[in-house]
Design a protein around this motif. Sequence first.
Motif, PDB file in Angstrom:
ATOM      1  N   VAL A   1      27.236 140.248 -27.226  1.00  0.00           N
ATOM      2  CA  VAL A   1      28.239 140.847 -26.081  1.00  0.00           C
ATOM      3  C   VAL A   1      29.369 139.824 -26.128  1.00  0.00           C
ATOM      4  CG1 VAL A   1      26.883 142.413 -24.888  1.00  0.00           C
ATOM      5  CG2 VAL A   1      26.984 140.076 -24.025  1.00  0.00           C
ATOM      6  N   ARG A   2      30.598 140.207 -25.827  1.00  0.00           N
ATOM      7  CA  ARG A   2      31.795 139.188 -25.470  1.00  0.00           C
ATOM      8  C   ARG A   2      32.007 139.392 -24.085  1.00  0.00           C
ATOM      9  NH1 ARG A   2      35.080 137.278 -29.292  1.00  0.00           N
ATOM     10  NH2 ARG A   2      34.726 138.870 -30.559  1.00  0.00           N
ATOM     11  N   SER A   3      31.643 138.252 -23.440  1.00  0.00           N
ATOM     12  CA  SER A   3      32.125 138.184 -21.865  1.00  0.00           C
ATOM     13  C   SER A   3      33.808 138.526 -21.662  1.00  0.00           C
ATOM     14  CB  SER A   3      31.720 136.923 -21.239  1.00  0.00           C
ATOM     15  OG  SER A   3      32.558 135.790 -21.639  1.00  0.00           O
ATOM     16  N   ALA A   4      34.107 138.381 -20.416  1.00  0.00           N
ATOM     17  CA  ALA A   4      35.373 138.720 -20.044  1.00  0.00           C
ATOM     18  C   ALA A   4      36.384 137.762 -20.543  1.00  0.00           C
ATOM     19  CB  ALA A   4      35.714 139.152 -18.702  1.00  0.00           C
ATOM     20  N   ARG A   5      35.894 136.343 -20.669  1.00  0.00           N
ATOM     21  CA  ARG A   5      36.412 135.135 -20.871  1.00  0.00           C
ATOM     22  C   ARG A   5      36.579 135.059 -22.612  1.00  0.00           C
ATOM     23  NH1 ARG A   5      35.521 130.663 -16.402  1.00  0.00           N
ATOM     24  NH2 ARG A   5      36.276 132.098 -14.522  1.00  0.00           N
ATOM     25  N   GLY A   6      35.765 135.794 -23.126  1.00  0.00           N
ATOM     26  CA  GLY A   6      35.739 135.676 -24.680  1.00  0.00           C
ATOM     27  C   GLY A   6      34.636 135.093 -25.519  1.00  0.00           C
ATOM     28  N   ALA A   7      33.705 134.571 -24.247  1.00  0.00           N
ATOM     29  CA  ALA A   7      32.520 134.076 -24.892  1.00  0.00           C
ATOM     30  C   ALA A   7      31.600 135.115 -25.529  1.00  0.00           C
ATOM     31  CB  ALA A   7      31.797 133.273 -23.943  1.00  0.00           C
ATOM     32  N   LEU A   8      30.810 134.705 -26.675  1.00  0.00           N
ATOM     33  CA  LEU A   8      29.855 135.312 -27.442  1.00  0.00           C
ATOM     34  C   LEU A   8      28.615 135.191 -26.828  1.00  0.00           C
ATOM     35  CD1 LEU A   8      30.939 135.492 -31.136  1.00  0.00           C
ATOM     36  CD2 LEU A   8      31.205 137.255 -29.600  1.00  0.00           C
ATOM     37  N   ARG A   9      27.714 136.200 -26.457  1.00  0.00           N
ATOM     38  CA  ARG A   9      26.316 135.942 -25.855  1.00  0.00           C
ATOM     39  C   ARG A   9      25.256 136.574 -26.717  1.00  0.00           C
ATOM     40  NH1 ARG A   9      26.454 137.639 -20.206  1.00  0.00           N
ATOM     41  NH2 ARG A   9      24.205 137.469 -20.596  1.00  0.00           N
ATOM     42  N   PHE A  10      24.282 136.378 -26.888  1.00  0.00           N
ATOM     43  CA  PHE A  10      23.313 136.758 -27.669  1.00  0.00           C
ATOM     44  C   PHE A  10      22.020 137.426 -26.577  1.00  0.00           C
ATOM     45  CE2 PHE A  10      18.952 136.887 -29.975  1.00  0.00           C
ATOM     46  CZ  PHE A  10      19.082 137.810 -30.451  1.00  0.00           C
ATOM     47  N   VAL A  11      22.249 138.912 -26.523  1.00  0.00           N
ATOM     48  CA  VAL A  11      21.202 139.314 -25.138  1.00  0.00           C
ATOM     49  C   VAL A  11      20.181 140.380 -25.474  1.00  0.00           C
ATOM     50  CG1 VAL A  11      23.026 138.927 -23.519  1.00  0.00           C
ATOM     51  CG2 VAL A  11      23.001 140.931 -24.812  1.00  0.00           C
ATOM     52  N   ASP A  12      19.443 140.679 -24.889  1.00  0.00           N
ATOM     53  CA  ASP A  12      18.447 141.663 -25.209  1.00  0.00           C
ATOM     54  C   ASP A  12      19.131 142.969 -25.452  1.00  0.00           C
ATOM     55  OD1 ASP A  12      17.877 143.361 -22.547  1.00  0.00           O
ATOM     56  OD2 ASP A  12      18.154 141.191 -21.940  1.00  0.00           O
ATOM     57  N   PHE A  13      18.623 143.828 -25.783  1.00  0.00           N
ATOM     58  CA  PHE A  13      19.205 145.329 -26.282  1.00  0.00           C
ATOM     59  C   PHE A  13      19.731 146.081 -24.968  1.00  0.00           C
ATOM     60  CE2 PHE A  13      19.370 149.968 -26.970  1.00  0.00           C
ATOM     61  CZ  PHE A  13      20.283 149.871 -28.065  1.00  0.00           C
ATOM     62  N   ASP A  14      18.664 145.994 -24.060  1.00  0.00           N
ATOM     63  CA  ASP A  14      18.976 146.637 -22.761  1.00  0.00           C
ATOM     64  C   ASP A  14      20.413 146.180 -21.881  1.00  0.00           C
ATOM     65  OD1 ASP A  14      16.918 148.515 -23.062  1.00  0.00           O
ATOM     66  OD2 ASP A  14      15.624 146.990 -21.710  1.00  0.00           O
ATOM     67  N   THR A  15      20.615 144.876 -22.082  1.00  0.00           N
ATOM     68  CA  THR A  15      21.666 144.475 -21.265  1.00  0.00           C
ATOM     69  C   THR A  15      22.928 144.792 -22.456  1.00  0.00           C
ATOM     70  OG1 THR A  15      20.672 142.378 -20.755  1.00  0.00           O
ATOM     71  CG2 THR A  15      22.826 141.799 -20.990  1.00  0.00           C
ATOM     72  N   GLY A  16      22.839 144.673 -23.638  1.00  0.00           N
ATOM     73  CA  GLY A  16      23.901 145.183 -24.469  1.00  0.00           C
ATOM     74  C   GLY A  16      24.276 146.689 -24.229  1.00  0.00           C
ATOM     75  N   TRP A  17      23.367 147.505 -24.080  1.00  0.00           N
ATOM     76  CA  TRP A  17      23.309 148.918 -23.775  1.00  0.00           C
ATOM     77  C   TRP A  17      24.155 149.057 -22.378  1.00  0.00           C
ATOM     78  CZ3 TRP A  17      24.051 152.956 -26.480  1.00  0.00           C
ATOM     79  CH2 TRP A  17      24.021 154.231 -25.776  1.00  0.00           C
ATOM     80  N   ARG A  18      23.746 148.255 -21.387  1.00  0.00           N
ATOM     81  CA  ARG A  18      24.512 148.273 -20.045  1.00  0.00           C
ATOM     82  C   ARG A  18      25.802 147.961 -20.257  1.00  0.00           C
ATOM     83  NH1 ARG A  18      19.688 146.227 -18.149  1.00  0.00           N
ATOM     84  NH2 ARG A  18      20.450 143.950 -18.036  1.00  0.00           N
ATOM     85  N   VAL A  19      26.223 147.070 -21.097  1.00  0.00           N
ATOM     86  CA  VAL A  19      27.600 146.537 -21.291  1.00  0.00           C
ATOM     87  C   VAL A  19      28.579 147.530 -21.978  1.00  0.00           C
ATOM     88  CG1 VAL A  19      29.202 144.886 -22.580  1.00  0.00           C
ATOM     89  CG2 VAL A  19      27.142 144.049 -21.432  1.00  0.00           C
ATOM     90  N   TYR A  20      27.701 148.276 -22.753  1.00  0.00           N
ATOM     91  CA  TYR A  20      28.498 149.320 -23.613  1.00  0.00           C
ATOM     92  C   TYR A  20      28.729 150.483 -22.695  1.00  0.00           C
ATOM     93  CZ  TYR A  20      29.057 153.161 -27.096  1.00  0.00           C
ATOM     94  OH  TYR A  20      29.492 154.427 -27.754  1.00  0.00           O
ATOM     95  N   THR A  21      27.693 150.786 -21.828  1.00  0.00           N
ATOM     96  CA  THR A  21      27.962 151.974 -21.012  1.00  0.00           C
ATOM     97  C   THR A  21      28.874 151.906 -19.924  1.00  0.00           C
ATOM     98  OG1 THR A  21      25.776 151.699 -19.730  1.00  0.00           O
ATOM     99  CG2 THR A  21      25.826 153.239 -21.647  1.00  0.00           C
TER     100      THR A  21
END
Length: 121
Positions: free
Chosen positions: A83-103
Amino acid sequence: MPHRLPGRVRLACGAVKLAVVAVLAVLALGSGPGAAVGQRSSAPVDVDQQLAAQPGPVARKLARHHCSPTGFDDGRQPVSAVVRSARGALRFVDFDTGWRVYTRHGAATLVAVCLDDPPVR
């Protein structure tokens, strides 16, 4: 008696109409099956080609964690995400966190889903 346009003008208008129809037909045929006029056809792209098209740090992170920005067509299920944070930083996260970001459609964005095991919390 109604006024008619001269023959040359009528012929020119007919030619313009024919040209417009021909251009629209070419655009419709060139965009591929099922695509609307003005859209490009989206041929399947290899994941490696997608990664090569990404700029430096993004490509390295996606390659390191076996990620795809579009998912996996061969049935493999992602277990992590980038995922990319609001400040532009890339983070490697678990799928559930990625899904929450997406939705949520918030400040952070889902960049890709990945096959590597997620980081330990």
